[in-house]
Design a protein around this motif. Structure first.
Motif, PDB file in Angstrom:
ATOM      1  N   ARG A   1       6.598  34.360  28.076  1.00 53.27           N
ATOM      2  CA  ARG A   1       7.947  34.395  27.977  1.00 53.27           C
ATOM      3  C   ARG A   1       8.756  35.696  28.004  1.00 53.27           C
ATOM      4  O   ARG A   1       8.036  36.873  27.390  1.00 53.27           O
ATOM      5  CB  ARG A   1       8.403  33.740  26.642  1.00 53.27           C
ATOM      6  N   TYR A   2       9.793  35.881  28.474  1.00 50.55           N
ATOM      7  CA  TYR A   2      10.489  37.116  28.738  1.00 50.55           C
ATOM      8  C   TYR A   2      11.933  36.875  27.898  1.00 50.55           C
ATOM      9  O   TYR A   2      12.350  35.798  28.293  1.00 50.55           O
ATOM     10  CB  TYR A   2      10.861  37.675  29.988  1.00 50.55           C
ATOM     11  N   GLN A   3      12.221  37.623  26.933  1.00 54.69           N
ATOM     12  CA  GLN A   3      13.495  37.319  26.084  1.00 54.69           C
ATOM     13  C   GLN A   3      14.385  38.507  25.983  1.00 54.69           C
ATOM     14  O   GLN A   3      13.747  39.524  25.761  1.00 54.69           O
ATOM     15  CB  GLN A   3      13.254  36.630  24.994  1.00 54.69           C
ATOM     16  N   THR A   4      15.601  38.418  25.885  1.00 58.16           N
ATOM     17  CA  THR A   4      16.332  39.522  25.727  1.00 58.16           C
ATOM     18  C   THR A   4      17.327  39.479  24.234  1.00 58.16           C
ATOM     19  O   THR A   4      17.908  38.061  24.354  1.00 58.16           O
ATOM     20  CB  THR A   4      17.536  39.774  26.949  1.00 58.16           C
ATOM     21  N   PHE A   5      17.705  40.369  23.603  1.00 58.19           N
ATOM     22  CA  PHE A   5      18.192  40.351  22.542  1.00 58.19           C
ATOM     23  C   PHE A   5      19.236  41.352  22.350  1.00 58.19           C
ATOM     24  O   PHE A   5      18.895  42.493  22.506  1.00 58.19           O
ATOM     25  CB  PHE A   5      17.137  40.126  21.099  1.00 58.19           C
ATOM     26  N   PRO A   6      20.464  41.185  21.793  1.00 53.02           N
ATOM     27  CA  PRO A   6      21.204  42.168  21.539  1.00 53.02           C
ATOM     28  C   PRO A   6      20.914  43.150  20.481  1.00 53.02           C
ATOM     29  O   PRO A   6      20.109  42.568  19.506  1.00 53.02           O
ATOM     30  CB  PRO A   6      22.543  41.492  21.227  1.00 53.02           C
ATOM     31  N   ALA A   7      20.975  44.403  20.440  1.00 58.45           N
ATOM     32  CA  ALA A   7      20.670  45.357  19.449  1.00 58.45           C
ATOM     33  C   ALA A   7      21.857  46.124  19.046  1.00 58.45           C
ATOM     34  O   ALA A   7      23.089  46.092  19.615  1.00 58.45           O
ATOM     35  CB  ALA A   7      19.531  46.533  20.103  1.00 58.45           C
ATOM     36  N   PRO A   8      21.780  47.185  18.155  1.00 59.05           N
ATOM     37  CA  PRO A   8      23.025  47.925  17.561  1.00 59.05           C
ATOM     38  C   PRO A   8      23.581  48.766  18.710  1.00 59.05           C
ATOM     39  O   PRO A   8      22.867  49.070  19.635  1.00 59.05           O
ATOM     40  CB  PRO A   8      22.259  48.819  16.610  1.00 59.05           C
ATOM     41  N   GLU A   9      24.919  48.873  18.553  1.00 56.05           N
ATOM     42  CA  GLU A   9      25.538  49.872  19.378  1.00 56.05           C
ATOM     43  C   GLU A   9      25.539  49.555  20.961  1.00 56.05           C
ATOM     44  O   GLU A   9      25.500  50.443  21.820  1.00 56.05           O
ATOM     45  CB  GLU A   9      25.188  51.415  19.128  1.00 56.05           C
ATOM     46  N   GLY A  10      25.495  48.415  21.299  1.00 52.54           N
ATOM     47  CA  GLY A  10      25.770  47.583  22.449  1.00 52.54           C
ATOM     48  C   GLY A  10      24.170  47.966  23.387  1.00 52.54           C
ATOM     49  O   GLY A  10      24.183  47.707  24.431  1.00 52.54           O
ATOM     50  N   THR A  11      23.304  48.281  22.544  1.00 53.21           N
ATOM     51  CA  THR A  11      21.980  48.216  23.110  1.00 53.21           C
ATOM     52  C   THR A  11      21.459  46.912  23.403  1.00 53.21           C
ATOM     53  O   THR A  11      21.942  45.975  22.889  1.00 53.21           O
ATOM     54  CB  THR A  11      20.973  49.255  22.586  1.00 53.21           C
ATOM     55  N   ARG A  12      20.070  46.832  23.817  1.00 52.29           N
ATOM     56  CA  ARG A  12      19.443  45.563  23.868  1.00 52.29           C
ATOM     57  C   ARG A  12      17.742  45.943  23.615  1.00 52.29           C
ATOM     58  O   ARG A  12      17.292  46.662  24.230  1.00 52.29           O
ATOM     59  CB  ARG A  12      19.592  44.663  25.300  1.00 52.29           C
ATOM     60  N   LYS A  13      17.123  44.685  23.304  1.00 56.32           N
ATOM     61  CA  LYS A  13      15.768  44.651  23.241  1.00 56.32           C
ATOM     62  C   LYS A  13      15.251  43.600  24.384  1.00 56.32           C
ATOM     63  O   LYS A  13      15.583  42.588  24.447  1.00 56.32           O
ATOM     64  CB  LYS A  13      15.109  44.183  21.898  1.00 56.32           C
ATOM     65  N   GLU A  14      14.342  44.046  25.254  1.00 55.60           N
ATOM     66  CA  GLU A  14      13.629  43.164  26.274  1.00 55.60           C
ATOM     67  C   GLU A  14      12.287  43.171  25.860  1.00 55.60           C
ATOM     68  O   GLU A  14      11.595  43.802  25.629  1.00 55.60           O
ATOM     69  CB  GLU A  14      13.530  43.965  27.422  1.00 55.60           C
TER      70      GLU A  14
ATOM     71  N   GLY B   1     -13.095  30.918  23.003  1.00 54.75           N
ATOM     72  CA  GLY B   1     -12.160  29.795  22.702  1.00 54.75           C
ATOM     73  C   GLY B   1     -11.131  30.035  21.817  1.00 54.75           C
ATOM     74  O   GLY B   1     -10.299  29.251  21.424  1.00 54.75           O
ATOM     75  N   GLY B   2     -10.981  31.409  21.456  1.00 56.06           N
ATOM     76  CA  GLY B   2     -10.230  31.887  20.101  1.00 56.06           C
ATOM     77  C   GLY B   2      -8.825  32.359  21.262  1.00 56.06           C
ATOM     78  O   GLY B   2      -8.601  32.250  22.410  1.00 56.06           O
ATOM     79  N   ARG B   3      -7.807  32.725  20.405  1.00 55.31           N
ATOM     80  CA  ARG B   3      -6.518  32.911  20.943  1.00 55.31           C
ATOM     81  C   ARG B   3      -6.094  34.414  20.544  1.00 55.31           C
ATOM     82  O   ARG B   3      -6.170  34.767  19.415  1.00 55.31           O
ATOM     83  CB  ARG B   3      -5.372  31.994  20.618  1.00 55.31           C
ATOM     84  N   ALA B   4      -5.248  35.094  21.481  1.00 56.92           N
ATOM     85  CA  ALA B   4      -4.470  36.170  21.131  1.00 56.92           C
ATOM     86  C   ALA B   4      -3.039  35.981  21.569  1.00 56.92           C
ATOM     87  O   ALA B   4      -2.539  35.051  22.433  1.00 56.92           O
ATOM     88  CB  ALA B   4      -4.956  37.449  22.164  1.00 56.92           C
ATOM     89  N   ILE B   5      -2.334  36.455  20.369  1.00 57.08           N
ATOM     90  CA  ILE B   5      -0.698  36.216  20.482  1.00 57.08           C
ATOM     91  C   ILE B   5      -0.047  37.510  20.321  1.00 57.08           C
ATOM     92  O   ILE B   5      -0.309  38.114  19.431  1.00 57.08           O
ATOM     93  CB  ILE B   5      -0.194  35.261  19.351  1.00 57.08           C
ATOM     94  N   VAL B   6       0.441  38.017  21.610  1.00 53.66           N
ATOM     95  CA  VAL B   6       0.815  39.356  21.613  1.00 53.66           C
ATOM     96  C   VAL B   6       2.113  39.467  22.096  1.00 53.66           C
ATOM     97  O   VAL B   6       2.538  38.617  23.144  1.00 53.66           O
ATOM     98  CB  VAL B   6      -0.068  40.060  22.629  1.00 53.66           C
ATOM     99  N   ASN B   7       2.910  40.349  21.544  1.00 53.61           N
ATOM    100  CA  ASN B   7       4.597  40.535  21.917  1.00 53.61           C
ATOM    101  C   ASN B   7       4.880  42.036  21.866  1.00 53.61           C
ATOM    102  O   ASN B   7       4.380  42.637  20.760  1.00 53.61           O
ATOM    103  CB  ASN B   7       5.306  39.731  21.007  1.00 53.61           C
ATOM    104  N   ALA B   8       5.414  42.529  22.778  1.00 54.25           N
ATOM    105  CA  ALA B   8       5.925  43.813  22.879  1.00 54.25           C
ATOM    106  C   ALA B   8       7.204  43.804  23.690  1.00 54.25           C
ATOM    107  O   ALA B   8       7.595  43.200  24.255  1.00 54.25           O
ATOM    108  CB  ALA B   8       4.851  44.609  23.676  1.00 54.25           C
ATOM    109  N   LEU B   9       7.819  45.356  23.285  1.00 54.50           N
ATOM    110  CA  LEU B   9       9.032  45.675  24.174  1.00 54.50           C
ATOM    111  C   LEU B   9       8.563  46.048  25.419  1.00 54.50           C
ATOM    112  O   LEU B   9       7.479  46.565  25.749  1.00 54.50           O
ATOM    113  CB  LEU B   9       9.784  46.690  23.444  1.00 54.50           C
ATOM    114  N   ILE B  10       9.529  45.721  26.456  1.00 53.50           N
ATOM    115  CA  ILE B  10       9.094  45.967  28.092  1.00 53.50           C
ATOM    116  C   ILE B  10      10.329  46.996  28.502  1.00 53.50           C
ATOM    117  O   ILE B  10      11.405  47.216  27.843  1.00 53.50           O
ATOM    118  CB  ILE B  10       9.016  44.683  28.833  1.00 53.50           C
ATOM    119  N   GLU B  11       9.878  47.603  29.668  1.00 52.42           N
ATOM    120  CA  GLU B  11      11.078  48.439  30.151  1.00 52.42           C
ATOM    121  C   GLU B  11      12.204  47.619  30.377  1.00 52.42           C
ATOM    122  O   GLU B  11      12.475  46.354  30.763  1.00 52.42           O
ATOM    123  CB  GLU B  11      10.502  48.902  31.478  1.00 52.42           C
ATOM    124  N   GLY B  12      13.321  48.282  30.190  1.00 57.96           N
ATOM    125  CA  GLY B  12      14.811  47.607  30.156  1.00 57.96           C
ATOM    126  C   GLY B  12      15.341  47.663  28.874  1.00 57.96           C
ATOM    127  O   GLY B  12      16.446  47.581  28.654  1.00 57.96           O
TER     128      GLY B  12
END
Length: 205
Positions: free
Chosen positions: A179-192, A135-146
């Protein structure tokens, strides 16, 4: 005691956390804001960072154990928790060699799993799932390919998940958010990012 600051990732965040503490930058990130309304009962926050989520959970009445490798982060959490009278305790540990000690109602791992080799990351994910109470919950977030921002990783010590992999690994759980989200990162890179919030069946397997 062995110095936990032993790899590029930990050093990267230790330097970042020291600056944030000096500047008192404690704003919740988007993933922490999403997680807050899904917390229930006793919470384990793995890779808690500066503890913004852990401390806010404590303010909302949760009992929280926070675990992070950064001495700066752990000191900040314990100092603020003591000052505010919160039921929040931080432990400094190398999560790769630290074991979840008992079941929790909610286990959070935001931005953590990608900092290990994939075999280790998946082993930790299984340990998280096994340690969530029925009955409990897991909340997991990680970077993905891309993801193209790699400056915080050791060259041979990281894991980018496939886009749907986190959700697939919660087969049999009730998915409350995915959810899938994209954020800008340094030097024109991105985090997915992929974020999954899942509830374990209340029936013991």
């Amino acid at each position: 005691m062995e110095d936990p600051i032993h790899n590029r990732s930990v050093e990267f965040f230790e330097t970042q956390f020291q600056k944030q503490v000096r500047d008192k930058e404690y704003e919740l990130n988007p993933f922490e804001k999403l997680a807050l309304d899904y917390l229930q009962g006793e919470v384990l926050d793995l890779g808690s960072g500066l503890g913004n989520l852990s401390l806010e959970a404590g303010r909302r009445g949760h009992c929280v154990v926070a675990v992070d490798a950064s001495p700066t982060a752990v000191t900040r959490i314990n100092t603020d928790a003591h000052r505010e009278g919160l039921s929040v305790r931080a432990i400094q540990a190398d999560i790769e060699s630290w074991s979840v000690d008992r079941p929790y109602d909610t286990i959070v791992a935001i931005g953590l799993l990608m900092f290990f080799r994939c075999e280790t990351a998946l082993k930790l994910l299984r340990a998280i799932q096994e340690s969530v109470k029925p009955g409990g919950r897991a909340i997991v977030n990680a970077l993905i390919e891309g993801t193209t921002y790699m400056g915080m990783f050791d060259a041979d010590n990281y894991c980018l998940f496939r886009r749907d992999e986190l959700e697939q690994r919660f087969t049999g759980w009730t998915i409350l958010e995915s959810r899938y989200q994209t954020f800008p990162a340094p030097e024109g890179t991105r985090k997915e990012f992929s974020t999954v919030i899942a509830e374990r069946s209340s029936r013991k397997s």
